[in-house]
Design an enzyme around this catalytic site. Structure first.
Site, PDB file in Angstrom:
ATOM      1  CG  ASP A 163      -1.873 -20.193  -0.866  1.00  0.00           C
ATOM      2  OD1 ASP A 163      -1.287 -20.161   0.232  1.00  0.00           O
ATOM      3  OD2 ASP A 163      -1.405 -20.803  -1.855  1.00  0.00           O
ATOM      4  CG  ASP A 217      -7.914  -4.831   1.980  1.00  0.00           C
ATOM      5  OD1 ASP A 217      -8.864  -4.345   2.619  1.00  0.00           O
ATOM      6  OD2 ASP A 217      -7.870  -4.868   0.733  1.00  0.00           O
ATOM      7  CG  ASP A 221     -13.455  -7.135   2.671  1.00  0.00           C
ATOM      8  OD1 ASP A 221     -13.110  -6.368   3.588  1.00  0.00           O
ATOM      9  OD2 ASP A 221     -13.985  -6.745   1.611  1.00  0.00           O
ATOM     10  CE1 TYR A 272      -3.377  -2.777   0.821  1.00  0.00           C
ATOM     11  CE2 TYR A 272      -4.582  -0.780   1.344  1.00  0.00           C
ATOM     12  CZ  TYR A 272      -4.571  -2.124   1.053  1.00  0.00           C
ATOM     13  OH  TYR A 272      -5.757  -2.803   0.998  1.00  0.00           O
ATOM     14  CE  LYS A 294       1.848 -17.783  -2.396  1.00  0.00           C
ATOM     15  NZ  LYS A 294       1.030 -19.008  -2.433  1.00  0.00           N
TER      16      LYS A 294
END
Ligand code: IPM
Ligand code: MG
Length: 359
Positions: A223, A247, A251, A142, A191
Site C-alpha cells: 500500500d 499486476d 499498471d 492467480y 504485505k
C-alpha cells in the site's frame, strides 16, 4: 540467424498492433540478414470461438516449439459471461504457466518526449522515472484454487494465495540480478503486516541479500509502494514483487510514464524462449479503427531480440527509431498532449510505417 516466432494476435486491437510489430521485425531481418518465421497461434477469445478453449493444447505446443512468443492482447466484453476456466484470460495464464515463464519484467521509464503526458507534477517527473518491476508470474493467488461454494445458505468465494520458498527464491534472484545490472537498488514489495505469504517472501529476500552484498535491499508494504510510485517515483530502481501486487503496481507505474500503450514486457523462465507482450489490454472499444498505439508491441518485439535472441544492436535500432518518431512529433491518440501544437496525430498503421522508415 534463423528464429521461429509463435505469434498470438489475440483479440480486440491485438491483430492490428501485432501486424505492425511483424512489419518492423521483417525490416530488421532484412537489414541484418536474419530469417524470422512466424507461426500463428490462437489464444484468448478467438480461440474460444474457434476451438471452444482459450488455449488448446496444440496451440500451447506451438509456443513451446518456438524460439519465442509475441503476443498482442486477449479478452473482451464478448466473453465476459463465460465461466472462469474458459475465460480468454485463462488462456494467457495457462500459456504463462505452460511456458514456465515465472519472471515478468515491466519497465516504467519516461520518454522525455512524452513527459508532459504524465499525470504527475512536472517537478516530480523532472527527478526522473526509470525503474523496473520484476513481477512473479506463475504463482500466488492467480494460480491458487478458485472456488465458489455454498456455506450457511449463501455463496462464498475462495481464492487461495500460496508461495513456496523455492518459488520466492527464484524470482528473488532475478530481482537481485536485475538490480545488479542497473542501479543496484532492490525494493521488495509485500504485505508482511497481514499475510503469511508475504512474511515468507520477506524472509527469503533477506536470506538472498547475503549473496548480493553489492545490491541494497529495502522492504516496502504494497500500500505504501502504491503511494510512493506517485509521490516519489525517482526513488525506485528495481521492484520485486508477487503476482497480483505486480499486476496492480505495473499498471500504476505505466500510467505515470504517460501511456500504458508505450510499455512492453518480457516473461522468461529457465530457457531463452520468452513471452513478449505489451502490458495493455485488448481495448475492444477502439479495435479495428486504426487508432491503437502499436509502440508497446513494437518495443516488446525489440525486447525479444535483446533478451531471447541476443540481438542487442537490432533491439537498439528499433528503440532509437521509436525515439526518432516521437522526436518528430508523431503521436497516436493516446499520447497526444492536450495542447497538440507541434504534434501530428497518426493512426496505428502510419505509426508502424514511420518507425520502419526510421530503422
Ligand atoms: C496483465 C493482465 C493480465 C494479468 C490479465 C489479462 C489476466 O492484466 O498482464 O497485467 O492480470 O496478469
Ligand atoms: Mg494487468
Amino acid at each position: 540467424m534463423k528464429k521461429a516466432i509463435a505469434v498470438i494476435r489475440g483479440d480486440g486491437i491485438g491483430p492490428e498492433i501485432v501486424e505492425q510489430a511483424l512489419l518492423v521485425l521483417n525490416k530488421v531481418a532484412e537489414q541484418y540478414g536474419h530469417e524470422f518465421t512466424y507461426t500463428d497461434v490462437d489464444m484468448g477469445g478467438n480461440a474460444i470461438d474457434k476451438w471452444g478453449d482459450p488455449l488448446p493444447q496444440a496451440m500451447l505446443q506451438k509456443c513451446l516449439d518456438s524460439d519465442s512468443v509475441l503476443l498482442g492482447a486477449v479478452g473482451g466484453p464478448k466473453w465476459n459471461d463465460v465461466p472462469g476456466p474458459m475465460r480468454p484470460e485463462k488462456g494467457l495464464l495457462r500459456l504463462r504457466a505452460g511456458m514456465g515463464v515465472y519472471s515478468n519484467n515491466r519497465p516504467a521509464k519516461i520518454w522525455p518526449q512524452l513527459a508532459s503526458a504524465s499525470p504527475l507534477k512536472q517537478e516530480i517527473v523532472d527527478k526522473g522515472i526509470d525503474f523496473l518491476i520484476v513481477r512473479e508470474l506463475i504463482g500466488g493467488i492467480y494460480f491458487g484454487k478458485h472456488e465458489t461454494v455454498v456455506e450457511d445458505g449463501e455463496k462464498t468465494a475462495i481464492d487461495e494465495l500460496r508461495y513456496s520458498e523455492s518459488e520466492i527464491r527464484r524470482i528473488g534472484r532475478i530481482g537481485f540480478e536485475t538490480a545488479r545490472k542497473r542501479g543496484k537498488k532492490l525494493c521488495s514489495v509485500e504485505k508482511s503486516n497481514v499475510l503469511d505469504s508475504s512474511r515468507l517472501w520477506k524472509k527469503v529476500m533477506h536470506e538472498l541479500a547475503a549473496e548480493y552484498p553489492d545490491v541494497e535491499l529495502s522492504d516496502m508494504l504494497v500500500d505504501n509502494c502504491a503511494m510512493q510510485i506517485v509521490k516519489a517515483p525517482s526513488q525506485f530502481d528495481v521492484i520485486v514483487t508477487e503476482n497480483m501486487f505486480g499486476d496492480i503496481l505495473s499498471d500504476e507505474a505505466s500510467m505515470i510514464t504517460g501511456s500504458i500503450g508505450m510499455i512492453p514486457s518480457s516473461s522468461l523462465g529457465e530457457t531463452s524462449c520468452g513471452l513478449y507482450e505489451p502490458i495493455h489490454g485488448s481495448a475492444p472499444d477502439i479495435a479495428g479503427k486504426d487508432i491503437a498505439n502499436p509502440i508497446g508491441t513494437i518495443l516488446a518485439a525489440a525486447m525479444m531480440l535483446r533478451f531471447s535472441f541476443d540481438m542487442e544492436k537490432e533491439a537498439d535500432v528499433i528503440e532509437s527509431a521509436v525515439s526518432k518518431v516521437l522526436d518528430e512529433g508523431y503521436r497516436t491518440k493516446d499520447i497526444l498532449p492536450a495542447d497538440p501544437t507541434g504534434c501530428t496525430l497518426v493512426g496505428c498503421k502510419e505509426m508502424g510505417r514511420l518507425i520502419i522508415e526510421n530503422l
